[in-house]
Design a protein around this motif. Structure first.
Motif, PDB file in Angstrom:
ATOM      1  N   VAL A 584       0.826  -1.214   0.000  1.00 47.31           N
ATOM      2  CA  VAL A 584       0.000   0.000   0.000  1.00 47.31           C
ATOM      3  C   VAL A 584       0.857   1.259   0.000  1.00 47.31           C
ATOM      4  O   VAL A 584       0.358   2.356   0.229  1.00 47.31           O
ATOM      5  CB  VAL A 584      -0.953   0.014   1.223  1.00 47.31           C
ATOM      6  N   ARG A 585       2.150   1.106  -0.279  1.00 44.79           N
ATOM      7  CA  ARG A 585       3.029   2.272  -0.330  1.00 44.79           C
ATOM      8  C   ARG A 585       3.025   2.889  -1.723  1.00 44.79           C
ATOM      9  O   ARG A 585       2.440   2.353  -2.662  1.00 44.79           O
ATOM     10  CB  ARG A 585       4.442   1.852   0.067  1.00 44.79           C
ATOM     11  N   ARG A 586       3.744   4.037  -1.856  1.00 47.20           N
ATOM     12  CA  ARG A 586       3.776   4.712  -3.147  1.00 47.20           C
ATOM     13  C   ARG A 586       4.620   3.956  -4.178  1.00 47.20           C
ATOM     14  O   ARG A 586       4.321   3.969  -5.362  1.00 47.20           O
ATOM     15  CB  ARG A 586       4.340   6.131  -2.986  1.00 47.20           C
ATOM     16  N   GLY A 587       5.706   3.344  -3.729  1.00 47.52           N
ATOM     17  CA  GLY A 587       6.581   2.646  -4.660  1.00 47.52           C
ATOM     18  C   GLY A 587       7.518   1.711  -3.938  1.00 47.52           C
ATOM     19  O   GLY A 587       7.502   1.602  -2.712  1.00 47.52           O
ATOM     20  N   LEU A 588       8.349   1.026  -4.725  1.00 44.46           N
ATOM     21  CA  LEU A 588       9.309   0.067  -4.173  1.00 44.46           C
ATOM     22  C   LEU A 588      10.688   0.350  -4.746  1.00 44.46           C
ATOM     23  O   LEU A 588      10.836   0.655  -5.936  1.00 44.46           O
ATOM     24  CB  LEU A 588       8.910  -1.362  -4.529  1.00 44.46           C
ATOM     25  N   ALA A 589      11.699   0.207  -3.897  1.00 51.39           N
ATOM     26  CA  ALA A 589      13.074   0.327  -4.355  1.00 51.39           C
ATOM     27  C   ALA A 589      13.478  -0.914  -5.127  1.00 51.39           C
ATOM     28  O   ALA A 589      12.899  -1.995  -4.958  1.00 51.39           O
ATOM     29  CB  ALA A 589      14.003   0.539  -3.163  1.00 51.39           C
ATOM     30  N   SER A 590      14.487  -0.766  -5.964  1.00 56.12           N
ATOM     31  CA  SER A 590      14.875  -1.854  -6.858  1.00 56.12           C
ATOM     32  C   SER A 590      15.285  -3.110  -6.099  1.00 56.12           C
ATOM     33  O   SER A 590      14.952  -4.222  -6.517  1.00 56.12           O
ATOM     34  CB  SER A 590      16.030  -1.390  -7.756  1.00 56.12           C
ATOM     35  N   ALA A 591      15.994  -2.956  -4.984  1.00 54.89           N
ATOM     36  CA  ALA A 591      16.432  -4.129  -4.237  1.00 54.89           C
ATOM     37  C   ALA A 591      15.240  -4.917  -3.707  1.00 54.89           C
ATOM     38  O   ALA A 591      15.250  -6.156  -3.706  1.00 54.89           O
ATOM     39  CB  ALA A 591      17.343  -3.712  -3.079  1.00 54.89           C
ATOM     40  N   GLU A 592      14.197  -4.217  -3.269  1.00 49.75           N
ATOM     41  CA  GLU A 592      13.024  -4.907  -2.751  1.00 49.75           C
ATOM     42  C   GLU A 592      12.244  -5.586  -3.876  1.00 49.75           C
ATOM     43  O   GLU A 592      11.730  -6.696  -3.712  1.00 49.75           O
ATOM     44  CB  GLU A 592      12.115  -3.931  -2.000  1.00 49.75           C
ATOM     45  N   VAL A 593      12.176  -4.922  -5.029  1.00 50.96           N
ATOM     46  CA  VAL A 593      11.522  -5.555  -6.180  1.00 50.96           C
ATOM     47  C   VAL A 593      12.248  -6.847  -6.537  1.00 50.96           C
ATOM     48  O   VAL A 593      11.619  -7.889  -6.761  1.00 50.96           O
ATOM     49  CB  VAL A 593      11.496  -4.595  -7.391  1.00 50.96           C
ATOM     50  N   ALA A 594      13.586  -6.794  -6.567  1.00 50.01           N
ATOM     51  CA  ALA A 594      14.371  -7.987  -6.909  1.00 50.01           C
ATOM     52  C   ALA A 594      14.129  -9.111  -5.908  1.00 50.01           C
ATOM     53  O   ALA A 594      13.997 -10.273  -6.286  1.00 50.01           O
ATOM     54  CB  ALA A 594      15.854  -7.633  -6.956  1.00 50.01           C
ATOM     55  N   ARG A 595      14.063  -8.739  -4.624  1.00 54.50           N
ATOM     56  CA  ARG A 595      13.874  -9.758  -3.598  1.00 54.50           C
ATOM     57  C   ARG A 595      12.488 -10.401  -3.719  1.00 54.50           C
ATOM     58  O   ARG A 595      12.331 -11.612  -3.550  1.00 54.50           O
ATOM     59  CB  ARG A 595      14.035  -9.118  -2.224  1.00 54.50           C
ATOM     60  N   ARG A 596      11.495  -9.591  -4.013  1.00 57.78           N
ATOM     61  CA  ARG A 596      10.138 -10.120  -4.164  1.00 57.78           C
ATOM     62  C   ARG A 596      10.046 -11.038  -5.375  1.00 57.78           C
ATOM     63  O   ARG A 596       9.436 -12.113  -5.317  1.00 57.78           O
ATOM     64  CB  ARG A 596       9.141  -8.970  -4.290  1.00 57.78           C
ATOM     65  N   VAL A 597      10.614 -10.609  -6.486  1.00 56.18           N
ATOM     66  CA  VAL A 597      10.588 -11.435  -7.698  1.00 56.18           C
ATOM     67  C   VAL A 597      11.296 -12.763  -7.450  1.00 56.18           C
ATOM     68  O   VAL A 597      10.831 -13.827  -7.878  1.00 56.18           O
ATOM     69  CB  VAL A 597      11.212 -10.680  -8.889  1.00 56.18           C
ATOM     70  N   GLU A 598      12.415 -12.713  -6.735  1.00 56.57           N
ATOM     71  CA  GLU A 598      13.158 -13.936  -6.432  1.00 56.57           C
ATOM     72  C   GLU A 598      12.316 -14.892  -5.595  1.00 56.57           C
ATOM     73  O   GLU A 598      12.298 -16.104  -5.835  1.00 56.57           O
ATOM     74  CB  GLU A 598      14.456 -13.590  -5.710  1.00 56.57           C
ATOM     75  N   LEU A 599      11.618 -14.349  -4.579  1.00 55.17           N
ATOM     76  CA  LEU A 599      10.755 -15.188  -3.749  1.00 55.17           C
ATOM     77  C   LEU A 599       9.632 -15.800  -4.585  1.00 55.17           C
ATOM     78  O   LEU A 599       9.329 -16.995  -4.458  1.00 55.17           O
ATOM     79  CB  LEU A 599      10.164 -14.373  -2.604  1.00 55.17           C
ATOM     80  N   LEU A 600       9.023 -15.015  -5.452  1.00 52.86           N
ATOM     81  CA  LEU A 600       7.934 -15.516  -6.292  1.00 52.86           C
ATOM     82  C   LEU A 600       8.425 -16.629  -7.216  1.00 52.86           C
ATOM     83  O   LEU A 600       7.733 -17.629  -7.421  1.00 52.86           O
ATOM     84  CB  LEU A 600       7.338 -14.372  -7.109  1.00 52.86           C
ATOM     85  N   ARG A 601       9.588 -16.463  -7.752  1.00 56.24           N
ATOM     86  CA  ARG A 601      10.146 -17.501  -8.626  1.00 56.24           C
ATOM     87  C   ARG A 601      10.413 -18.775  -7.844  1.00 56.24           C
ATOM     88  O   ARG A 601      10.173 -19.880  -8.330  1.00 56.24           O
ATOM     89  CB  ARG A 601      11.428 -16.991  -9.290  1.00 56.24           C
ATOM     90  N   TYR A 602      10.904 -18.608  -6.623  1.00 50.38           N
ATOM     91  CA  TYR A 602      11.210 -19.762  -5.779  1.00 50.38           C
ATOM     92  C   TYR A 602       9.941 -20.530  -5.426  1.00 50.38           C
ATOM     93  O   TYR A 602       9.885 -21.762  -5.524  1.00 50.38           O
ATOM     94  CB  TYR A 602      11.930 -19.276  -4.512  1.00 50.38           C
ATOM     95  N   VAL A 603       8.892 -19.803  -5.031  1.00 50.18           N
ATOM     96  CA  VAL A 603       7.625 -20.443  -4.668  1.00 50.18           C
ATOM     97  C   VAL A 603       7.059 -21.191  -5.871  1.00 50.18           C
ATOM     98  O   VAL A 603       6.614 -22.342  -5.761  1.00 50.18           O
ATOM     99  CB  VAL A 603       6.610 -19.402  -4.164  1.00 50.18           C
ATOM    100  N   ALA A 604       7.073 -20.531  -7.025  1.00 47.54           N
ATOM    101  CA  ALA A 604       6.510 -21.161  -8.224  1.00 47.54           C
ATOM    102  C   ALA A 604       7.309 -22.392  -8.631  1.00 47.54           C
ATOM    103  O   ALA A 604       6.735 -23.419  -9.010  1.00 47.54           O
ATOM    104  CB  ALA A 604       6.470 -20.148  -9.370  1.00 47.54           C
ATOM    105  N   ALA A 605       8.630 -22.306  -8.552  1.00 42.22           N
ATOM    106  CA  ALA A 605       9.472 -23.441  -8.942  1.00 42.22           C
ATOM    107  C   ALA A 605       9.239 -24.633  -8.020  1.00 42.22           C
ATOM    108  O   ALA A 605       9.188 -25.781  -8.481  1.00 42.22           O
ATOM    109  CB  ALA A 605      10.939 -23.036  -8.920  1.00 42.22           C
ATOM    110  N   GLU A 606       9.059 -24.375  -6.724  1.00 43.39           N
ATOM    111  CA  GLU A 606       8.793 -25.469  -5.781  1.00 43.39           C
ATOM    112  C   GLU A 606       7.471 -26.158  -6.107  1.00 43.39           C
ATOM    113  O   GLU A 606       7.309 -27.349  -5.849  1.00 43.39           O
ATOM    114  CB  GLU A 606       8.754 -24.920  -4.354  1.00 43.39           C
ATOM    115  N   GLY A 607       6.525 -25.411  -6.661  1.00 44.04           N
ATOM    116  CA  GLY A 607       5.234 -25.992  -7.011  1.00 44.04           C
ATOM    117  C   GLY A 607       5.191 -26.595  -8.396  1.00 44.04           C
ATOM    118  O   GLY A 607       4.120 -27.008  -8.869  1.00 44.04           O
ATOM    119  N   GLY A 608       6.334 -26.656  -9.089  1.00 46.23           N
ATOM    120  CA  GLY A 608       6.378 -27.266 -10.423  1.00 46.23           C
ATOM    121  C   GLY A 608       5.810 -26.401 -11.515  1.00 46.23           C
ATOM    122  O   GLY A 608       5.312 -26.918 -12.527  1.00 46.23           O
ATOM    123  N   ALA A 609       5.893 -25.065 -11.345  1.00 45.83           N
ATOM    124  CA  ALA A 609       5.309 -24.157 -12.339  1.00 45.83           C
ATOM    125  C   ALA A 609       6.103 -24.184 -13.638  1.00 45.83           C
ATOM    126  O   ALA A 609       7.273 -24.573 -13.689  1.00 45.83           O
ATOM    127  CB  ALA A 609       5.270 -22.739 -11.778  1.00 45.83           C
TER     128      ALA A 609
END
Length: 864
Positions: A584-609
């Motif tokens: 709910v914030r105005r924006g995200l810094a690049s490091a946080e975007v990278a960390r979120r994308v990495e987590l999403l990729r990890y979750v999806a890969a564990e589920g066989g996406a």
């Protein structure tokens, strides 16, 4: 464009072939364009390493022989040394070795041979010789059925003059074959069927006579090739009058027509005339000639619109195999009008008959309706409840398609998803297929879940307007002409993924066992299947077989929907959308975007996406070159994302008015994150101190039930198992920590917040729906006579707009017409609202206690 349609025969290393072969040989110019499944070469190499290859073809022909000889040489496989069943002058001209001695010598020495199925004398049957030979050989003989199709000319029940003069499509004359070759060699295809291991086949048949075994083998191969041929060119064509006669003869349809005529007190002939009129409105006018005309047009269209069409080739090959064994029903996701065009084109390009597609009657406008009918579309009214003759006609037509083994295609979601998320499955057409199967139209029906995903959607802007409360534009010729502007734009990549096919017969016996034999056909479509799965029934309201069948239909629909969700492609734009919207914030810094994308990729890969091309191993940081950076750049160019640099850091902001467009892409991948998101939201609601695990479990279960119409949960797993697995995952990544029997935010609390925020838009929408219902129907309500669904949703959108502008609703995407409609449907299903005569009322007039309970249950999840 990429896909199986670009497949070519696997090639030997260049140094291993003579100069003439490096250029494809004398016949290379003609044979090189023939499409071949990519797994054909490796499969045949593996078989050749273990034994002798005996290829089996349906009809003798010089072109067939020459192509197979060229293909084997080109692929580095054992050369073709002899053939059986090929007589006449052309065989001698091609110097085909046709003696039994040459044939047996070639098999015994591990060379390739060819058998043409025919009606020769029994004493000359090569299969009897193969059986005798196999009994003396140590290595197995592999019988490999192969199909070479030069022409997609469909067979007709009444032979045409061409058929009389030049032979049928199944057994063309040499002249017809030659003409078809010259006209269609660039569109021909070569299919390799499942090989039969003759050595294994003989293990349990030592006492049987060779001639008897040979007859069984010949019959099995003949049937297999006949099915493969029908998969390629389709069933024999029948004229409209013949189709009409067969459908109207259906015994269930006739019984319904007679019963309705008696009840209405009108002549049976009048009721039958109504059925005939309905059938004319429904039925397709499938014409293979039109498909051939449209094929290059569609190839040009997709090449212009999309950077590439990425196809799950292994899944497509699997579909092609099962299509030879049982009728198939393709069940793709539905996000765009492009869906049915690309799937029909893709199947045709890869040697399969395009499906008969169930389409809404709104698409039957001129001239699109006439063209679509000839392409295989059949049209269905959106609302058919109460029209027993129409529904009986539709059921009979579906049964006809199944009996004739036409591939079918329909969308279990019903209509196109305006949100990007899979819609809750509708069971009407699923129930029809089950009824047709129970009525003996086929031994089995195979459903194929398919996901069609877009990196950029043609309809994105119109969907955003509809979700904000705008009216859907009616399909028309004017709209069709206006759509031509899309030809001047580029829509990135399109993905087609196939999940494991689902056998109806297997599902029925897995779920019901011996009870599957007691299932019966419904007496009218909608009698059982049309009812909502959330409807509350009195004990004994249904008899056991009817209830068992209803459960089977719902379970089958759920499996198909879940299969589609498993096949969804995780795209870069989906990952970026999920990372940038879940806060709910105005924006995200690049490091946080990278960390979120990495987590999403990890979750999806564990589920066989399944991931989009180039994502594997690519950086998650949007500042580093790669698909994530490319996606951000495209979003910035499209005005969806704003990129700012401040204090030496890069900040990414979603343009507020464009959030619903980006939300579409997040919703396309959200199913992969629903389970951890629900658990994360349940933990967050306990605050920093946390909550007992049983309390967190109860909250997560309550949320999962609240959103049962929003998300497809894992099939075949209990809630407790899913909960435990996701708690363990959140603990492993540091988002949650265990303190004895309590669960609380862990060292990586920002990850917990990120996952929990996935649910905010849905929580705000459901709270808004409940608040609006209480205001309109409560003790101080201005409308004591009730309110219809449309008015309730419209009022919720207006109240939500005010709440958003005043800050009471945090996310613009919470004001989604589709989500609010689901919330209203859920409240009706739970008995919080009663619907009578099209009007919604409270079950107990003026009592909003239960609605308040929903608001109170949601509140803790929005307070964090």
């Amino acid at each position: 464009m990429t896909g199986t349609s670009d497949s070519r025969p696997p090639q030997e290393p260049t140094s291993a072939r003579p100069d003439a072969d490096r250029k494809g040989g004398l016949l290379g110019r003609w044979f090189e364009p023939v499409r071949v499944p990519r797994d054909a070469g490796p499969t045949l190499h593996e078989l050749a390493a273990r034994g002798s290859l005996v290829f089996v073809m349906r009809s003798p022909g010089l072109l067939n022989f020459l192509y197979l000889r060229w293909f084997l040489r080109r692929s580095g496989l054992p050369p073709l040394r002899a053939a059986q069943g090929f007589s006449g002058f052309l065989g001698r001209l091609a110097r085909v070795r046709r003696t039994r001695r040459a044939f047996e010598d070639a098999v015994g020495t591990g060379h390739s041979t060819l058998v043409f199925l025919g009606r020769g004398p029994a004493e000359k049957d090569p299969f009897a010789a193969l059986v005798r030979l196999q009994r003396d050989l140590f290595q197995p003989i592999f019988l490999v059925p192969v199909l070479l199709v030069w022409s997609r000319r469909a067979q007709k029940l009444k032979p045409s003059l061409w058929d009389v003069l030049y032979g049928s499509p199944e057994a063309p004359s040499a002249l017809a074959n030659g003409i078809a070759f010259l006209r269609n060699f660039r569109r021909a295809f070569f299919n390799v069927g499942r090989a039969a291991d003759l050595k294994s086949f003989l293990v349990d048949r030592a006492a049987e006579a060779d001639a008897a075994i040979a007859r069984k083998i010949r019959g099995a191969l003949h049937q297999h090739l006949a099915r493969e041929f029908r998969t390629a060119v389709g069933p024999p064509l029948q004229g409209p009058s013949r189709v009409r006669e067969k459908v109207l003869r259906d015994r269930t349809l006739r019984a319904t027509v007679e019963q309705v005529a008696r009840e209405d007190g009108r002549p049976a002939a009048a009721a039958l005339a109504e059925a005939e009129k309905d059938l004319k409105e429904i039925a397709s006018r499938y014409d293979p000639a039109l498909i051939q005309v449209l094929r290059p047009v569609l190839a040009w269209l997709f090449g212009r619109l999309y950077t590439s069409v990425e196809v799950d080739e292994e899944g497509l090959a699997r579909v092609k195999r099962v299509a030879g064994d049982a009728p198939i029903v393709l069940c793709p996701s539905h996000k765009s009008h492009v869906d049915y065009l690309v799937l029909s084109w893709l199947l045709y390009e890869n040697g399969m008959t395009p499906p008969h597609v169930a389409a809404g009657i709104n698409l039957a406008f001129w001239p699109f309706g006439a063209i679509a009918r000839r392409g295989g579309a059949f049209f269905i009214r959106r609302k058919v409840k109460g029209d027993r003759i129409y529904t009986a006609v539709l059921r009979a037509y579906v049964k006809h398609l199944l009996r004739e083994r036409f591939p079918q295609e329909f969308y279990v979601e019903g209509g196109r998803s305006r949100t990007g998320k899979l819609l809750f499955p509708k069971t009407g057409l699923v129930s029809m297929e089950v009824d047709a199967w129970l009525d003996g139209a086929a031994d089995d029906v195979v459903f194929v879940p398919i996901s069609i995903d877009y990196e950029k959607l043609i309809e994105a802007s119109s969907y955003a307007k509809e979700l904000a409360g705008g009216e859907k534009e009616k399909e028309s010729l004017k709209g069709l002409l206006g759509a031509a502007k899309v030809l001047f734009r580029r829509y990135e990549r399109l993905y087609v993924q196939f999940e494991e096919p689902i056998s109806l017969d297997r599902v029925a016996h897995e779920r019901l066992g011996a009870r599957a034999a007691s299932l019966s056909v419904d007496d009218a479509w909608g009698g059982e299947a049309e009812r909502s799965s959330t409807a509350v029934l009195a004990p004994g309201a249904r008899d056991a077989p009817a209830e068992a069948k209803r459960q089977l239909v719902q379970a089958l629909a759920n499996r198909v929907a879940y299969g589609i969700s498993r096949a969804v492609t995780i795209t870069p734009v989906g990952l970026v959308g999920a990372a940038l919207l879940s806060h709910v914030r105005r924006g995200l810094a690049s490091a946080e975007v990278a960390r979120r994308v990495e987590l999403l990729r990890y979750v999806a890969a564990e589920g066989g996406a399944r991931f989009a091309r180039d994502l594997a191993g690519a950086p998650s940081d949007p500042r580093q070159p790669g698909p994530i950076a490319d996606a951000v750049r495209r979003l910035e160019r499209g005005g969806l994302v704003r990129v700012e640099v401040a204090a030496g850091d890069t900040i990414y902001q979603v343009v507020d008015e464009k959030r619903p467009v980006l939300d579409y892409h997040r919703n396309a991948v959200i199913h992969r994150y629903v389970a951890p998101a629900l658990v994360a939201a349940a933990v967050r609601a306990g605050g920093a101190a946390g909550s007992p695990e049983d309390e967190v479990r109860a909250r997560a279960k309550w949320l999962s039930r609240l959103f049962k119409l929003e998300f497809m949960y894992r099939v075949g797993a209990s809630f407790d198992d899913i909960f435990d697995q996701n708690v363990a995952f959140l603990v492993r990544v540091g988002a949650v920590s265990r303190d004895g029997e309590r669960l609380r935010p862990g060292a990586e609390a920002e990850l917990l917040a990120f996952l929990g925020e996935f649910m905010r838009a849905y929580l705000e929408a459901y709270r808004l729906a409940a608040t609006t219902a209480a205001a309109l129907l409560g003790p101080d309500a201005p409308r004591h006579g009730g309110v219809d669904r449309r008015a309730l949703v419209k009022e919720a959108l207006e109240r939500g707009r005010g709440a958003f502008l005043s800050g009471q609703v945090a996310l613009r995407e919470s004001l989604s017409k589709a989500t609010l409609e689901n919330a209203v449907e859920w409240m009706i299903g739970q008995g919080l609202l009663a619907e009578d005569g099209g009007k919604l009322r409270l079950p107990r007039e003026g009592d909003v206690t239960e609605l308040r309970g929903i608001m109170d249950g949601i509140a803790p999840h929005l307070a964090v």
